[in-house]
Scaffold this motif. Structure first.
Motif, PDB file in Angstrom:
ATOM      1  N   GLY A 120      -0.561  -2.479  -4.513  1.00  0.00           N
ATOM      2  CA  GLY A 120       0.238  -3.307  -3.616  1.00  0.00           C
ATOM      3  C   GLY A 120      -0.046  -3.055  -2.152  1.00  0.00           C
ATOM      4  O   GLY A 120       0.000  -3.967  -1.350  1.00  0.00           O
ATOM      5  N   LYS A 124       3.031  -4.356  -0.019  1.00  0.00           N
ATOM      6  CA  LYS A 124       3.640  -4.362  -1.344  1.00  0.00           C
ATOM      7  C   LYS A 124       5.032  -4.983  -1.356  1.00  0.00           C
ATOM      8  O   LYS A 124       5.392  -5.707  -2.273  1.00  0.00           O
ATOM      9  CB  LYS A 124       3.730  -2.919  -1.837  1.00  0.00           C
ATOM     10  CG  LYS A 124       4.332  -2.762  -3.211  1.00  0.00           C
ATOM     11  CD  LYS A 124       4.237  -1.319  -3.639  1.00  0.00           C
ATOM     12  CE  LYS A 124       4.804  -1.136  -5.021  1.00  0.00           C
ATOM     13  NZ  LYS A 124       4.491   0.182  -5.559  1.00  0.00           N
ATOM     14  N   SER A 131       2.052  -6.073  -7.029  1.00  0.00           N
ATOM     15  CA  SER A 131       1.925  -4.617  -6.838  1.00  0.00           C
ATOM     16  C   SER A 131       0.810  -4.055  -7.693  1.00  0.00           C
ATOM     17  O   SER A 131       1.052  -3.339  -8.651  1.00  0.00           O
ATOM     18  CB  SER A 131       3.226  -3.885  -7.132  1.00  0.00           C
ATOM     19  OG  SER A 131       4.241  -4.759  -7.439  1.00  0.00           O
TER      20      SER A 131
ATOM     21  N   ILE B 128       0.215   2.804  -1.121  1.00  0.00           N
ATOM     22  CA  ILE B 128       0.895   2.019  -0.095  1.00  0.00           C
ATOM     23  C   ILE B 128       0.363   2.393   1.286  1.00  0.00           C
ATOM     24  O   ILE B 128       0.309   1.565   2.176  1.00  0.00           O
ATOM     25  CB  ILE B 128       2.421   2.254  -0.182  1.00  0.00           C
ATOM     26  CG1 ILE B 128       2.943   1.754  -1.523  1.00  0.00           C
ATOM     27  CG2 ILE B 128       3.137   1.548   0.942  1.00  0.00           C
ATOM     28  CD1 ILE B 128       4.411   1.953  -1.722  1.00  0.00           C
TER      29      ILE B 128
ATOM     30  N   TYR C 160      11.544  -6.813  -3.927  1.00  0.00           N
ATOM     31  CA  TYR C 160      11.499  -5.393  -3.607  1.00  0.00           C
ATOM     32  C   TYR C 160      12.345  -5.079  -2.369  1.00  0.00           C
ATOM     33  O   TYR C 160      12.146  -4.057  -1.735  1.00  0.00           O
ATOM     34  CB  TYR C 160      10.052  -4.960  -3.337  1.00  0.00           C
ATOM     35  CG  TYR C 160       9.231  -4.735  -4.578  1.00  0.00           C
ATOM     36  CD1 TYR C 160       9.806  -4.748  -5.841  1.00  0.00           C
ATOM     37  CD2 TYR C 160       7.862  -4.505  -4.489  1.00  0.00           C
ATOM     38  CE1 TYR C 160       9.044  -4.552  -6.970  1.00  0.00           C
ATOM     39  CE2 TYR C 160       7.095  -4.294  -5.620  1.00  0.00           C
ATOM     40  CZ  TYR C 160       7.696  -4.319  -6.843  1.00  0.00           C
ATOM     41  OH  TYR C 160       6.927  -4.114  -7.965  1.00  0.00           O
ATOM     42  N   ARG C 179       8.395   4.369  -7.379  1.00  0.00           N
ATOM     43  CA  ARG C 179       7.675   3.138  -7.079  1.00  0.00           C
ATOM     44  C   ARG C 179       8.664   1.988  -7.137  1.00  0.00           C
ATOM     45  O   ARG C 179       9.590   2.000  -7.949  1.00  0.00           O
ATOM     46  CB  ARG C 179       6.563   2.919  -8.086  1.00  0.00           C
ATOM     47  CG  ARG C 179       5.460   3.931  -7.991  1.00  0.00           C
ATOM     48  CD  ARG C 179       4.249   3.471  -8.779  1.00  0.00           C
ATOM     49  NE  ARG C 179       3.079   4.241  -8.414  1.00  0.00           N
ATOM     50  CZ  ARG C 179       2.718   5.369  -9.014  1.00  0.00           C
ATOM     51  NH1 ARG C 179       3.442   5.836  -9.990  1.00  0.00           N
ATOM     52  NH2 ARG C 179       1.637   5.998  -8.630  1.00  0.00           N
ATOM     53  N   GLU C 181       8.399  -0.801  -8.365  1.00  0.00           N
ATOM     54  CA  GLU C 181       8.475  -1.508  -9.646  1.00  0.00           C
ATOM     55  C   GLU C 181       9.368  -0.784 -10.642  1.00  0.00           C
ATOM     56  O   GLU C 181       9.839  -1.389 -11.598  1.00  0.00           O
ATOM     57  CB  GLU C 181       7.088  -1.774 -10.233  1.00  0.00           C
ATOM     58  CG  GLU C 181       6.126  -0.612 -10.268  1.00  0.00           C
ATOM     59  CD  GLU C 181       5.218  -0.571  -9.054  1.00  0.00           C
ATOM     60  OE1 GLU C 181       5.735  -0.734  -7.942  1.00  0.00           O
ATOM     61  OE2 GLU C 181       4.004  -0.373  -9.229  1.00  0.00           O
ATOM     62  N   ASN C 189       6.823  -7.259  -9.069  1.00  0.00           N
ATOM     63  CA  ASN C 189       7.403  -7.735  -7.817  1.00  0.00           C
ATOM     64  C   ASN C 189       7.898  -9.170  -7.987  1.00  0.00           C
ATOM     65  O   ASN C 189       7.383 -10.092  -7.376  1.00  0.00           O
ATOM     66  CB  ASN C 189       6.335  -7.651  -6.728  1.00  0.00           C
ATOM     67  CG  ASN C 189       6.895  -7.886  -5.349  1.00  0.00           C
ATOM     68  OD1 ASN C 189       8.082  -8.121  -5.188  1.00  0.00           O
ATOM     69  ND2 ASN C 189       6.044  -7.834  -4.351  1.00  0.00           N
TER      70      ASN C 189
END
Lengths: 283, 271, 624
Positions: A120, A124, A131, B128, C160, C179, C181, C189
């Protein structure tokens, strides 16, 4: 510099008489097969975002992919062995990507280049960002970095070559494409109100039923109620749970009463501290 | 004349083509040998092929190069803070991080519940992280730095400790940081007023002790025996001091042990 | 098209008197924007088109730079369209605003006045749900048809969603990592409306793209006149996966044989929610995100954003502008970026022409030399993240030195100033000349490029085209001169223009601009030497949470691809979270595409690729 190192092909598992050495090469079928396969990996000419620029830079003369037999970037998925997912995968784009992936002939490999394609990335949290491409298609190698430098990409490609080297022809799990029948295509996602993965249809349906009954639906406040919902619904794709230390506060609290007590204490201490500071956020 | 333009253009291609061979002759067969030729090849005077033969020769990264962050920890035999984190878990890096990929658990003293200036856990989700370098730029303790290690490709990302880097994986000794960025490290040391952690410098200045004029690992290398003795003495003193304070001796030893284990794990992982 | 152009020579008035003129002419429709820190006029939306026409025809603001929406949910509960109009002869902006309630939001379309508003209004419709009566083609542009809601509205939360503002509470001091998710019940997402019914779900996202295209074979049209070649009408999709779309751009083309009848750009395949994320970020956090807009020229993006926020900061009490050295370094970086970008653009234009990869390889080779400098100075090849408010990240390093460690063994060690001097004085001019020698006279290139994809100057201005695209049409519009910023006023350089406005001119103008950049860079070198050792920061070093005063600002720079503008609104009270209320990117790659359909009409299908290549888009910026 990148001369073929044929020595590794001649694995001396079979004793060669001294006078024949240098005249015969003994190798296993898997080895020579994997060697030829990994030395002619043709990537799909397929750029998504920023990482694609670094991918092109890698293919250009300074880092020179052709030293690895990979310079033949094919624009058609039918001719390529490797898909380098180079950049942010958006929900709108994942549909074509899955289609392209399905069009690639086996054996095929997928490389997630950069943070975005892996998981992501910095985008993200965005509403249109997937993601990680591995939510939809299987990925062989992940290359972290934002963006990975050409050398990092080359390292990833070498890792992929190592992976291919490890695949034995004798093991059908390694080379399933020689099994019976064509491989199953990945179901193509559908663009509805949000992206819908057909593999998730059952889960989404159950959520819709819950919503119709007025039960907690949606994801925003997961503490308590929503976590209960999650436990009640069989999750289709169970993510490998991280260790207790990495689990969420709430989840940890449910798992381990001792930890919950400790966390509660910590919460209380924090609240006291905040109160002492007059509610202002510590900088 | 029609076609002249194309010929002119092809002339450039031809020039490039021959240039490579002329260039090779100039190097006298030593094109890929020695750092000097490499520098010429990668510099502005480069003609002909300038390929970096990646796995055989690797471009050294400039000091400011940014990849994934890492945490600076003190050397395991440092006299003042052996194996101690530089990080005080102040949380500025987590606050300034644009994609919010840094997670810090602040330590608390088990008895007094007051925060201890050392992170209990530290995570960076490198899936990320955008390698922007803000964490390193704004860290007031110079405790988080951008790594040069880009060889990080993985076959899996969701496993424990793989793409969510935890503290053992993030921790690298100060000598490593000095290795990859000597000039920057020196600038920062000048800013701090010494080569130790800012807290140590503050304490030393208060008590009038001299601060180190070189990083510990260099001092140690200059005079290994004396330094080792000093370190041992300091550690013994610290141990006896904390022994008198009660159960804390275990904690310090435990911490050092954990650090050793983490470093060993890190090294094992690198290989 | 001609009726859209200014018919009479307009009155040239200063911005202040221009506003007075408007207020006198439309006394009940035009009012000053009196909010603190805001400027321009608020126009009654029922009169908007009339006022806009007067602004264009009578006041001479012929160029609409930016049109964007702002949602003031929670502040005054209305939405607002903000227009920034400029004169191509130069000068500051005329800022117009039209307000509408959030429910049934509706603002009349200005496409009839400035056709360049086309895509921008579609974007506002897509992301804010504002209806534009009078818009010829009002449908979603970045997201797909059937998407649930309008995501840029302040009350729209994504799957998210964690908090309204960064930094998030969960990161520290109890940052138990997880995370996103793992928090989402679907593990992805996604979020769905509560009434989602899967049984009736079909993918309708493609329908509106093809509507009006006349899918299927029209038998009547097949019977062409005798003596002419019989051609079929067919619809062809180029992209989003196509080697010459410079990313994930898609064009739906209707062809008559091989001739283009209509071309409809379809985008959004790289829409990564830059603006939504940007409004959640703190001010400083947006700088690395701007790197990822036009990822070939990240330094220019940094500069634009930093300048926009500095305009806001300047409204506060304690503000010192960047030091002279910082400005010199900024210009140095931006102009090097321009060369990087143009090298890339030329290389890949030739790729699109079929000269597969050789010119691109030569161009990339030179580009790498500049990237080495960026890497040593800013820390990254692509994503420089170099500029800061009131300064730059760090001064130039003394030596561009690779540091050897166990990992990397091959060291380069150059003196930075020597490297720069050689790069600017010798290497780059030589390679630009070589590129010129290599390509310019080639008959193939001339045949393929000359007279292809002509953009007349009036049309270019009307469609809000910018940068090399507009200047190749003969309009000398360069923000570095027209609305000067940084140290450009004291630098000696010319605005490049070319008369014809075809693909070949767009190629030539990139060569010209690179030469002008070299000229600028040569003037930067002595300035760098002279300011050696001076501060690169005004005041203290960068602070991570600058207090940005309330107000709006529009900062624009002449990026290699065109005018890059940042419209930022700060509503923050000094004690609250410090982040932009509105963060809008006026992306040149996006708006330059408005004219693409017109430019391609009547050309062969192979020319589309070339025309697109000559516009030089980058998808990170097009879709944001």
């Amino acid at each position: 510099m990148s001369q073929l190192d044929l020595r590794e092909l001649h694995s001396p598992e079979f004793p060669v008489p001294t006078d024949m050495q240098g005249n015969v090469a003994i190798t296993s079928l898997s080895k020579i097969y994997n060697w030829s396969r990994r030395s002619s990996m043709w990537p799909l000419l397929f750029g998504l975002a920023c990482c694609a620029i670094e991918m092109i830079a890698t293919a250009a003369s300074r880092y020179d992919l052709s030293r690895f037999g990979m310079e033949v970037m094919r624009a058609s998925p039918r001719q390529s062995d490797l898909m380098i997912v180079s950049g942010t995968v958006t929900k709108k784009m994942v549909v074509p990507i899955v289609r392209i992936y399905n069009q690639m002939p086996e054996p095929k490999y997928v490389m997630a280049m950069g943070a975005c394609a892996s998981g992501g990335g910095p985008f993200k949290e965005g509403y249109n960002v997937v993601s990680g491409i591995d939510q939809y298609i299987p990925v062989d190698v992940y290359i972290p970095g934002c963006p990975p430098t050409p050398q990092a990409l080359l390292y990833g490609l070498i890792s992929l070559q190592k992976k291919i080297d490890g695949q034995s022809l004798a093991n059908m799990d390694d080379v399933p494409w020689y099994g019976v029948g064509p491989s199953d295509p990945v179901p193509v996602p559908v663009l509805g109100p949000d992206i819908i993965d057909p593999r998730q249809a059952e889960l989404i349906r159950q959520q819709a039923v819950l919503a119709a009954q007025g039960k907690p639906f949606g994801v925003r406040e997961l503490s308590g109620a929503a976590l209960g919902v999650r436990a009640a619904v069989p999750v289709v794709e169970a993510k490998p749970a991280l260790e207790a230390a990495t689990a969420s506060t709430e989840a940890a609290a449910e798992l381990d009463p001792e930890k919950a007590a400790r966390l509660a204490k910590r919460e209380a201490a924090l609240a006291r501290k905040r109160a002492a500071q007059g509610g202002e956020k510590s900088e | 004349m029609n076609g002249m333009g194309i010929l002119k253009g092809l002339g450039v291609t031809l020039k490039h083509f021959f240039q490579t061979y002329v260039d090779d002759i100039k190097y006298g067969g030593r094109k890929y040998i020695g750092n000097e030729n490499f520098e010429t090849r990668q510099g502005l005077k480069a003609q002909g092929a300038y390929t970096v033969q990646y796995p055989e020769e690797k471009l050294a990264m400039p000091e400011r190069f940014r990849f994934v962050p890492f945490l600076v920890v003190e050397e395991p035999d440092h006299p003042d803070r052996a194996g101690h984190d530089w990080c005080t878990s102040c949380g500025i890096c987590a606050k300034v991080c644009p994609p919010q990929c840094i997670w810090i658990v602040r330590s608390e003293d088990p008895v007094t519940k007051r925060p201890v200036p050392e992170p209990e856990a530290f995570f960076i989700d490198i899936d990320i992280c955008m390698n922007c370098g803000y964490c390193a730029e704004f860290c007031p303790f110079d405790a988080i730095k951008m790594d040069h290690d880009y060889e990080m490709a993985d076959y899996d990302r969701t496993g424990v400790g793989l793409h969510i880097h935890d503290k053992p994986r993030l921790s690298k000794p100060f000598s490593y940081y000095y290795d990859i960025a000597p000039t920057t490290a020196a600038e920062e040391a000048a800013g701090r007023g010494g080569w130790e952690h800012p807290d140590v410098i503050k304490e030393k200045k208060k008590s009038g002790q001299p601060v180190m004029d070189k990083p510990w690992h260099m001092l140690r290398a200059e005079d290994p025996e004396a330094r080792a003795a000093a370190a041992a003495a300091a550690q013994a003193a610290a141990a006896s001091a904390s022994a008198s304070a009660g159960p804390k001796v275990d904690m310090a030893a435990e911490r050092a042990k954990r650090r050793q284990e983490a470093l060993a794990r890190h090294r094992a992982w690198k290989q | 098209m001609t009726d859209m152009l200014a018919p009479v020579a307009p009155t040239e008035l200063e911005t202040g008197s221009a506003l007075e003129y408007l207020k006198n002419k439309f006394p009940d429709a035009v009012k000053d924007d009196t909010r603190q820190g805001f400027g321009g006029v608020v126009i009654d939306r029922s009169k908007l088109v009339d006022v806009a026409r007067a602004v264009r025809d009578e006041l001479g603001y012929d160029y609409l730079s930016s049109a964007t929406a702002v949602d003031y949910h929670g502040i005054s509960d209305h939405m607002e369209m903000v227009y920034h109009a400029f004169r191509t002869s130069g000068g500051p902006a005329l800022v117009m605003k039209a307000q509408t309630p959030r429910e049934n939001a509706e603002v009349p379309s200005l496409v009839g006045v400035w056709p360049g508003a086309d895509f921008q209004e579609r974007e506002a419709y897509d992301l804010y749900g504002i209806q534009f009566p009078g818009h010829p083609n009002q449908k979603r542009i970045l997201l797909w048809d059937g998407f649930d809601g309008h995501p840029m509205r302040k009350d729209w939360k994504e799957a998210y969603y964690e908090e309204d503002h960064k930094p998030f509470e969960s990161r520290w001091p109890k940052g138990y990592v997880r995370r996103a998710e793992e928090l989402n019940i679907f593990g992805k997402n996604v979020r769905y409306p509560a009434d989602l019914d899967l049984s009736r779900l079909t993918d309708t996202s493609e329908q509106s793209i093809y509507s009006g295209m006349g899918l299927g074979v029209d038998v009547q049209e097949l019977t062409a006149e005798p003596g002419q070649m019989r051609t079929d009408r067919l619809v062809v999709n180029l992209g989003p996966h196509h080697p010459s779309t410079h990313g994930v751009f898609r064009m739906v083309v209707t062809l008559d044989g091989e001739t283009v009848e209509t071309l409809e750009p379809v985008m959004g395949y790289l829409h990564r929610n830059h603006e939504k994320i940007g409004e959640r970020n703190a001010w400083l956090m947006n700088i690395p995100f701007t790197d990822r807009l036009d990822y070939i020229s990240s330094m220019g993006n940094n500069m634009g954003y930093v300048m926009a926020v500095e305009q806001l900061l300047a409204k506060g009490a304690r503000y010192t502008p960047p030091t002279y050295r910082a400005e010199v370094i900024r210009v140095l970086m931006v102009e090097l970026t321009r060369i990087v970008n143009h090298l890339w653009a030329i290389g890949f234009l030739l790729n699109d022409l079929g000269a597969f990869f050789t010119p691109a390889l030569y161009a990339i080779a030179e580009r790498e030399k500049i990237l080495d400098f960026f890497e040593a100075t800013a820390g990254s090849r692509l994503m420089c993240n170099y500029m800061r408010f009131q300064g730059v990240y760090k001064d130039l390093p003394e030596r561009m030195r690779g540091t050897s460690n166990t990992l990397n063994d091959k060291i380069r060690d150059f003196n930075t100033m020597d490297y720069l001097a050689e790069l600017i004085n010798e290497r780059l001019p030589r390679s630009i000349d070589e590129l010129d020698h290599f390509l310019t006279d080639s008959e193939i290139i001339k045949t393929r490029c000359e007279g292809v994809g002509i953009l007349p100057p009036e049309m270019g201005v009307a469609y809000s085209a910018t940068g090399p695209l507009l200047r190749a049409s003969g309009v000398p519009y360069d923000i570095r001169r027209m609305d000067p910023y940084s140290i450009y006023p004291e630098l000696d350089f010319d605005i490049c223009t070319r008369p014809n406005g075809d693909v070949y001119d767009r190629y030539l103008i990139r060569l010209d601009e690179m030469r002008e950049s070299i000229r600028i860079l040569k003037q930067c070198l002595p300035r760098l030497e002279a300011t050696q050792g001076e501060d690169i920061f005004a005041g203290n070093k960068a602070i991570y949470a600058p207090r940005v005063p309330v107000g709006e600002a529009y900062g624009r720079v002449d990026n290699p691809k065109g005018e890059l503008g940042f419209y930022v609104v700060s509503e923050g009270d000094p004690k609250g979270p410090q982040n932009p209320w509105r963060y809008h990117v006026r992306a040149p790659s996006f708006i330059n595409l408005t004219a693409l359909g017109q430019m391609c009409k009547g050309h062969k299908v192979a020319d589309i690729v070339v025309i697109l290549g000559s516009i030089d888009i980058v998808l990170g910026e097009t879709d944001r």
